[in-house]
Design an enzyme around this catalytic site. Structure first.
Site, PDB file in Angstrom:
ATOM      1  N   VAL A 366       0.852  -1.193   0.000  1.00 54.22           N
ATOM      2  CA  VAL A 366       0.000   0.000   0.000  1.00 54.22           C
ATOM      3  C   VAL A 366       0.885   1.239   0.000  1.00 54.22           C
ATOM      4  CG1 VAL A 366      -1.843   1.247   1.171  1.00 54.22           C
ATOM      5  CG2 VAL A 366      -1.791  -1.258   1.246  1.00 54.22           C
ATOM      6  N   ASP A 477     -11.410 -12.185   7.435  1.00 55.01           N
ATOM      7  CA  ASP A 477     -10.012 -11.883   7.750  1.00 55.01           C
ATOM      8  C   ASP A 477      -9.938 -10.648   8.638  1.00 55.01           C
ATOM      9  OD1 ASP A 477      -7.311 -12.418   7.710  1.00 55.01           O
ATOM     10  OD2 ASP A 477      -6.923 -11.267   5.880  1.00 55.01           O
TER      11      ASP A 477
END
Length: 518
Positions: A366, A477
């Site tokens: 990211v 998750d």
């Protein structure tokens, strides 16, 4: 492998050298509990299956397909073998036997392995993977698939024309393979088709599904591969491409790779329209060539109008009614999700500079970016862009683009450019929750009031996903580094790449694989 549990590491190993057809590959499930020890009861059961299944799958009445189970829980071994429909009994038996050997050598001690050989597919596992075909479990978006492609390109007359020819033969193969489920010809194998297309060079292809699939499941499986082929491989002129899963296979090659005469004989699509001729100024020829040029222009205009009309009708139908076979990426345009081009994101992130890196996980890196209008964004560059990246892109875009809640991170758009797969999110200033909980060097541990608000915000976001949104979603998750904190420490749930969508009215579901982060 069948469920998209990418939190469990899957390793793909090439077993054979490249050839005109795909090399054999082994897909190893490296998840919790997916191992066995040598000389164990499980290994004995596996060896028993490896000895028995090649003979069973190659008998006349099985048609090159067999499933088997050996042993008792917890040492049961489940297996599937499917030979390509044109392969004779001897070659089928040899392929399945070799696949067991290759799978054990490539994935030693792993109790869940899928081996894709040229002429067969073999899957063995300690889990009941055939349950995935039951109506309450089948979700084609969770199907794990392994792509293969040639390293060399074809000297085709035009890449666009070559791609049109590929699209034509693959679509015809899908339709024909699905249609064999209702045929009355006893010599025709269920869900199997081969084809040959008269092109320069000739194009050969095959499509096949596991016979235990329903007709609709086979159609969904193959159509998913057809869509992926158009998205990932078109724009190139690769000499062969294959897409494999336990449940179906789809492939083309410019060299013959199957036996016997092709079931489908296809003509090439029409070549791209030629440019309008230049008008000659030679005496005596001007009027004739001018008339010919005008006629060509008029004819070309009519063709273009017909094409535009066709696409307008298709677009109208797609907008008026979304069919069940719509691929997920086709739904993006209804969700107001922007499509970014790669140069714009490269400029925003200073060409993905390490100075702009915000974090790195199992599925991507990211970066912070600043768009040309000054808006701050977070750009997630997905790893494993072949099947894993595209699957996560589909899941993330489909879900987040349709969801609006202050405790869910907002998806701004996406970029799909050749091998690059990127997601663009709102920029969340304070990073992830795990930095506050576990990074003692920061010296900014949140107080109890902040922690309470974070807990409460996460709970509201999960409640929205489970009960209040138009889609019922299980995140699968949820962890501290998937919780982002805004400027006022407002939590935002992120990373929906593993999320599962439940059908309306469903309050429970079953899965045969663990997903998420270990």
């Amino acid at each position: 492998m069948m469920l998209a549990g990418y939190g469990i590491l899957a390793v793909v190993l090439v077993l054979l050298p490249p050839s005109a057809t795909p090399a054999g590959i082994a897909d190893c499930d490296l998840g919790v509990g997916n191992t066995y020890v040598g000389n164990s009861t499980f290994e004995a059961n596996l060896n028993h299956l490896a000895a028995e299944l090649p003979g069973n799958v190659s008998t006349a009445h099985t048609g090159g397909f067999a499933v088997a189970t050996v042993g008792a829980d917890p040492d049961q071994v489940f297996a599937l073998a499917l030979c390509r429909g044109d392969v004779n009994a001897t070659a089928c038996r040899a392929c399945v036997a070799a696949a067991f050997v290759d799978g054990k050598n490539a994935c030693p001690g792993i109790n869940g392995v899928t081996v894709y050989e040229d002429a067969c597919v073999v899957r063995f596992s300690g889990q009941r993977f055939m349950d995935f075909l039951s109506p309450d479990q089948w979700q084609v978006t969770e199907m794990i698939w392994v792509p293969e492609q040639a390293s060399e390109s074809v000297n085709a007359p035009a890449v666009g024309w070559f791609n049109a020819a590929i699209a034509k033969i693959l679509a015809a193969l899908v339709d024909h393979a699905v249609a064999t489920a209702t045929g009355n010809n006893s010599t025709t194998k269920k869900y199997f088709a081969t084809g040959e297309e008269d092109f320069d060079p000739n194009i050969y292809g095959f499509a096949q599904c596991v016979p235990d699939l329903t007709q609709e499941q086979c159609k969904e499986c193959l159509n998913t591969f057809l869509f992926q082929a158009k998205q990932v491989y078109f724009g190139k002129s690769l000499s062969w491409v294959g897409m494999n899963s336990v449940w179906c296979r789809l492939m083309y090659s410019v060299r013959p790779f199957y036996g016997g005469r092709a079931m489908l004989q296809l003509s090439a699509p029409p070549p791209p329209a030629a440019e309008a001729p230049v008008l000659s100024l030679e005496p005596g020829a001007g009027k004739k060539k001018s008339a010919a040029g005008i006629a060509a222009v008029v004819a070309s205009s009519v063709v273009v109008l017909l094409i535009l009309s066709f696409f307008a009708v298709v677009l109208f139908r797609r907008r008026s009614k979304v069919t069940e076979t719509d691929h997920q990426l086709r739904k993006i345009t209804r969700a107001q999700c922007l499509i970014f081009d790669l140069p714009a994101l490269q400029e925003a992130t200073d060409n993905f500079s390490d100075n702009n890196k915000l974090g790195e996980g199992g599925y991507g890196i990211v970066y912070k970016g600043v768009l040309s209008d000054g808006q701050e964004v977070a750009v997630k560059k997905l790893l494993g862009t072949s099947e894993h990246g595209l699957d996560q892109l589909q899941n993330e875009v489909l879900l987040l683009a349709e969801l609006q809640h202050k405790n869910l991170v907002k998806l701004q758009g996406f970029c799909l450019h050749q091998g690059e797969t990127l997601l663009v999110y709102e920029y969340v200033k304070n990073g992830s929750l795990d930095n506050f909980l576990f990074d003692t060097s920061r010296g900014n541990t949140p107080n109890w009031e902040q922690l309470y608000n974070i807990i409460f915000g996460i709970a509201k976001g999960i409640l929205y996903l489970h009960e209040d949104s138009s889609l019922r979603i299980i995140h699968r998750d949820l962890k501290s580094n998937n919780i982002l904190l805004g400027e006022d420490m407002e939590p935002k749930i992120a990373d929906f790449g593993l999320a599962r969508l439940l059908e309306e009215g469903h309050t429970n579901t079953r899965t045969t694989r663990i997903v998420g982060t270990l």
